[in-house]
Scaffold this motif. Structure first.
Motif, short mmCIF file in Angstrom:
data_model
loop_
_atom_site.label_atom_id
_atom_site.label_comp_id
_atom_site.label_asym_id
_atom_site.label_seq_id
_atom_site.Cartn_x
_atom_site.Cartn_y
_atom_site.Cartn_z
N ASN A 101 3.98 8.57 -14.56
CA ASN A 101 5.18 8.25 -15.33
C ASN A 101 4.84 7.58 -16.65
OD1 ASN A 101 7.23 9.24 -13.61
ND2 ASN A 101 6.93 7.49 -12.27
N GLY A 102 3.55 7.43 -16.94
CA GLY A 102 3.13 6.84 -18.21
C GLY A 102 3.01 5.33 -18.18
N ARG A 103 3.21 4.69 -17.02
CA ARG A 103 3.11 3.24 -16.94
C ARG A 103 1.65 2.80 -16.97
NH1 ARG A 103 7.67 3.58 -12.71
NH2 ARG A 103 6.00 4.49 -11.50
N GLU A 104 1.38 1.69 -17.65
CA GLU A 104 0.03 1.14 -17.71
C GLU A 104 -0.35 0.59 -16.33
OE1 GLU A 104 -2.42 -2.47 -19.88
OE2 GLU A 104 -0.29 -2.20 -20.30
N ILE A 105 -1.57 0.86 -15.90
CA ILE A 105 -2.07 0.38 -14.62
C ILE A 105 -2.86 -0.91 -14.86
CG2 ILE A 105 -3.57 0.88 -12.64
CD1 ILE A 105 -1.04 2.63 -12.83
N VAL A 106 -2.49 -1.96 -14.13
CA VAL A 106 -3.19 -3.24 -14.20
C VAL A 106 -3.72 -3.52 -12.81
CG1 VAL A 106 -3.01 -5.69 -14.72
CG2 VAL A 106 -1.63 -4.04 -16.00
N ALA A 107 -5.06 -3.41 -12.63
CA ALA A 107 -5.64 -3.61 -11.31
C ALA A 107 -7.13 -3.86 -11.41
CB ALA A 107 -5.38 -2.40 -10.43
N ASP A 108 -7.64 -4.64 -10.48
CA ASP A 108 -9.07 -4.80 -10.30
C ASP A 108 -9.42 -4.05 -9.02
OD1 ASP A 108 -11.68 -5.49 -10.04
OD2 ASP A 108 -11.34 -7.67 -9.91
N PHE A 109 -9.70 -2.74 -9.15
CA PHE A 109 -9.89 -1.90 -7.98
C PHE A 109 -11.13 -2.28 -7.17
CE2 PHE A 109 -7.12 0.94 -10.51
CZ PHE A 109 -6.10 1.05 -9.58
N VAL A 110 -12.13 -2.86 -7.82
CA VAL A 110 -13.31 -3.31 -7.09
C VAL A 110 -12.92 -4.42 -6.13
CG1 VAL A 110 -15.59 -4.37 -7.32
CG2 VAL A 110 -14.87 -2.59 -8.92
N ALA A 111 -12.12 -5.36 -6.60
CA ALA A 111 -11.68 -6.46 -5.74
C ALA A 111 -10.69 -5.97 -4.68
CB ALA A 111 -11.03 -7.56 -6.58
N LEU A 112 -9.89 -4.98 -5.02
CA LEU A 112 -8.88 -4.48 -4.08
C LEU A 112 -9.48 -3.61 -2.98
CD1 LEU A 112 -6.05 -3.50 -6.58
CD2 LEU A 112 -6.07 -5.43 -4.98
N ARG A 113 -10.71 -3.14 -3.18
CA ARG A 113 -11.32 -2.24 -2.20
C ARG A 113 -11.37 -2.85 -0.80
NH1 ARG A 113 -16.89 0.23 -3.94
NH2 ARG A 113 -15.99 -0.77 -5.72
N ASP A 114 -11.63 -4.14 -0.71
CA ASP A 114 -11.73 -4.80 0.59
C ASP A 114 -10.46 -5.54 0.99
OD1 ASP A 114 -14.37 -3.92 0.89
OD2 ASP A 114 -15.10 -5.59 -0.35
N ALA A 115 -9.41 -5.41 0.22
CA ALA A 115 -8.17 -6.12 0.53
C ALA A 115 -7.52 -5.55 1.79
CB ALA A 115 -7.21 -6.02 -0.65
N ARG A 116 -6.95 -6.41 2.60
CA ARG A 116 -6.26 -5.97 3.81
C ARG A 116 -4.85 -5.48 3.48
NH1 ARG A 116 -8.32 -7.23 9.23
NH2 ARG A 116 -6.14 -6.84 9.60
N ALA A 117 -4.30 -6.01 2.39
CA ALA A 117 -2.96 -5.59 1.98
C ALA A 117 -2.90 -5.61 0.45
CB ALA A 117 -1.89 -6.50 2.55
N VAL A 118 -2.25 -4.61 -0.11
CA VAL A 118 -2.12 -4.50 -1.55
C VAL A 118 -0.64 -4.35 -1.87
CG1 VAL A 118 -2.67 -3.14 -3.60
CG2 VAL A 118 -4.38 -3.42 -1.80
N VAL A 119 -0.18 -5.15 -2.81
CA VAL A 119 1.21 -5.06 -3.27
C VAL A 119 1.19 -4.41 -4.64
CG1 VAL A 119 3.24 -6.38 -3.98
CG2 VAL A 119 1.94 -7.07 -1.97
N ILE A 120 2.11 -3.50 -4.86
CA ILE A 120 2.22 -2.83 -6.15
C ILE A 120 3.54 -3.23 -6.76
CG2 ILE A 120 2.25 -0.62 -7.35
CD1 ILE A 120 0.79 0.55 -4.88
N ASP A 121 3.46 -3.94 -7.87
CA ASP A 121 4.66 -4.37 -8.59
C ASP A 121 4.85 -3.50 -9.81
OD1 ASP A 121 5.15 -6.63 -6.91
OD2 ASP A 121 3.52 -7.69 -7.96
N VAL A 122 6.08 -3.07 -10.06
CA VAL A 122 6.40 -2.30 -11.26
C VAL A 122 7.24 -3.21 -12.14
CG1 VAL A 122 7.54 -0.28 -12.19
CG2 VAL A 122 6.31 -0.13 -10.03
#
Length: 140
Positions: free
Chosen positions: A96-117
């Motif tokens: 949809n053209g929205r900018e992605i803000v994430a540290d995917f390396v840190a999120l790789r081991d996360a047990r839960a990920v929240v996605i806020d728009v």
């Protein structure tokens, strides 16, 4: 179930395997020709059908051989593939053209990920799960 052996190049495993492939191909073409011959002896006007059959008997093998020759040419120019092409993975915008803000390396081991728009941004963040809660696995 075992995984295929990746150390050995793909191909036929023995001469008997090659003969089996040739027999299957010959039987397939024999069946193809036999079934089309049954269609051709039908009593209706089949001039267009004859042209279709001849066309498929000429065009399909010609295209197949051309594709094989094309791939052999690529192989001769570049040599055998030794690995998957390197690809840079840049996920900067969603569909949809929205900018992605994430540290995917840190999120790789996360047990839960929240996605806020938030307007034009999509933010991925890790959250701690409440104690005693079972891990949920999404299948998709």
């Amino acid at each position: 179930m075992s995984l295929p052996d990746r150390t050995r190049p793909a191909g036929l495993r023995s001469p008997l395997h090659a003969v089996g492939h040739v027999v299957l191909v010959v039987l397939g073409w024999a069946g193809f020709v036999w079934l089309w011959s049954l269609v051709l002896v039908r009593p209706w006007d089949s001039a267009d059908l004859r042209a279709l059959i001849v066309g498929t008997l000429v065009v399909a093998p010609t295209l197949t051989v051309a594709w094989i020759v094309h791939n052999i040419g690529i192989y001769r120019r570049r040599g055998p593939r030794r690995s998957v092409p390197a690809v840079t993975w840049r996920y900067e915008r969603d569909y949809n053209g929205r900018e992605i803000v994430a540290d995917f390396v840190a999120l790789r081991d996360a047990r839960a990920v929240v996605i806020d728009v938030d307007g034009g941004r999509k933010r991925f963040r890790s959250v701690a799960e409440p104690a005693g809660r079972e891990r949920e696995v999404a299948h998709g």
